[in-house]
Design a protein around this motif. Sequence first.
Motif, PDB file in Angstrom:
ATOM      1  N   LYS A 353      14.843 -24.168   2.657  1.00  0.00           N
ATOM      2  CA  LYS A 353      13.418 -23.651   3.248  1.00  0.00           C
ATOM      3  C   LYS A 353      12.936 -24.861   4.172  1.00  0.00           C
ATOM      4  O   LYS A 353      13.018 -25.920   3.687  1.00  0.00           O
ATOM      5  N   ASP A 371       5.536 -17.876   0.898  1.00  0.00           N
ATOM      6  CA  ASP A 371       6.122 -17.091   0.130  1.00  0.00           C
ATOM      7  C   ASP A 371       7.392 -16.075   0.871  1.00  0.00           C
ATOM      8  O   ASP A 371       8.252 -15.752   0.311  1.00  0.00           O
ATOM      9  N   ASP A 374      10.106 -17.997   1.214  1.00  0.00           N
ATOM     10  CA  ASP A 374      11.043 -18.313   0.018  1.00  0.00           C
ATOM     11  C   ASP A 374      11.899 -16.984  -0.290  1.00  0.00           C
ATOM     12  O   ASP A 374      12.984 -17.076  -0.538  1.00  0.00           O
TER      13      ASP A 374
END
Length: 455
Positions: A353, A371, A374
């Motif tokens: 990430k 998010d 992710d």
Amino acid sequence: MTSAKTDITIAEPAQNGQGKKLFIKTYGCQMNVYDSERMAEAMGSDGYTQVESAEAADMVLINTCHIREKASEKLYSDLGRLRKLKKNKPDLKIGVAGCVAQAEGAEILRRAPQVDVVVGPQAYHRLPAMARAAREGQTQQLDTDFPAEDKFDNLPKLRAARGPMAFLTVQEGCDKFCAFCVVPYTRGAEVSRPAARILDEARALVERGVRDITLLGQNVNGYHGAGAAGDLTLAGLIRELAKVDGLLRIRYTTSHPNDMGDDLIAAHGEVVQLMPYLHLPVQSGSDKILKAMNRKHTAEQYLRLIERIRAARPDILLSSDFIAGFPGETDSDHAATMDLIRAVGFGAAYSFKYSARPGTPAAEKAEVDSDIADARLQEMQALLSSQQYGLQAAMVGREVGVLYEKAGRLDDQLVGKSDHLHAVHVTDPAGKIGELVRVKITASVTNSLKGQRIG
Ligand code: SAH
Ligand code: SF4
Ligand code: F3S
């Protein structure tokens, strides 16, 4: 703050660390693993022996990585634990090496007064002198110079091998300045070691039982070191290494796509010792993101390059690095990365990430929602691991070379690496560690293969 630079006597094995114990904790890439071994040897020449825990040590050295935020944070949690240990053992010396040391040396000393020594990657040959000064009462020493003298010339030359596989640094530093990356700042400009030194080190490793050497560099295929008759490219160096008697396997990492020269691609088809495995990071499959990352090639150029490499060595196993959630990455950029992964088919991969790093150009840009990043990372990892298991399973029935590295968990079992770097378990009562044998692959289990020795 004091510096040990003035009273340095390089490579003088004073041995006044005699009887002292050193614990090294290593984070980060293979180069840190290599560096930790070299530091252990440098300290060894001053009398230190290595131990397996901080509790058993007189000196603890943390070799750090700065690449992502999580990697850097580990240093401060380790230092917190060591502060408590030092309370009960005031003579304990604490050293910080590696890329966080280089990037945040003064900050480390400010935040962690318990630290005695901070040493950057280009100053490791000075570590024994700094440790000596620490024993004599100097605290908070900092050396993050890029010195004029070559550290490799000033580190002990002969290494004890720790098994049949070894790393050998041939090039250090990076001039590429990818927009997200700290390495050009922590490791400095690209420097290639002269070929003769590398060949000497390779021969010394082979004498100590090493059969498989991975040449290391942050931008290893940009290697351009002095050879006997002018500069050598990495391909030229590999051809010289291939003449070293007893060196059965050669690998290299990490490469940049733009430095995959024709001669290096040709070497993959011609040099039998050069193993069919290549780690060639691409980071993204979107041209817009590749441009924003300053990677200086397109997805199409990467795919064409892979075609040429596969034409030279059809069974080559490809590995790569990917970043999810680079600033500005949209769903369609992510989809382009997924397309590239499907188009290539990777046998191994590392995906991360995006982590904004202080001082890099990308850190100025607005970040993708965490998010979403992710979710993209998970999607990428699911595809990459299915490709990895698929290509591993496709080895079943094939005959491969396996270099035995260590004993397996079962009786008479040995574990080694295949040409393609798969872990292979073989039941072979007559086999010996360090032996390169022919194996027929019989099964693929989660993270390894099983095989039967056939030669
Ligand atoms: N020299 C190598 C690798 C350097 S770091 C190369 O050029 O490919 C290893 C990997 O870490 C990179 O390939 C990249 O995928 C990842 N990485 C580097 N900086 C990062 C960052 N800021 N956030 C997330 N991943 C990063
Ligand atoms: Fe970092 Fe590799 Fe880019 Fe160099 S080429 S800046 S080491 S990612
Ligand atoms: Fe980390 Fe430095 Fe290696 S930042 S990845 S230890 S070059």
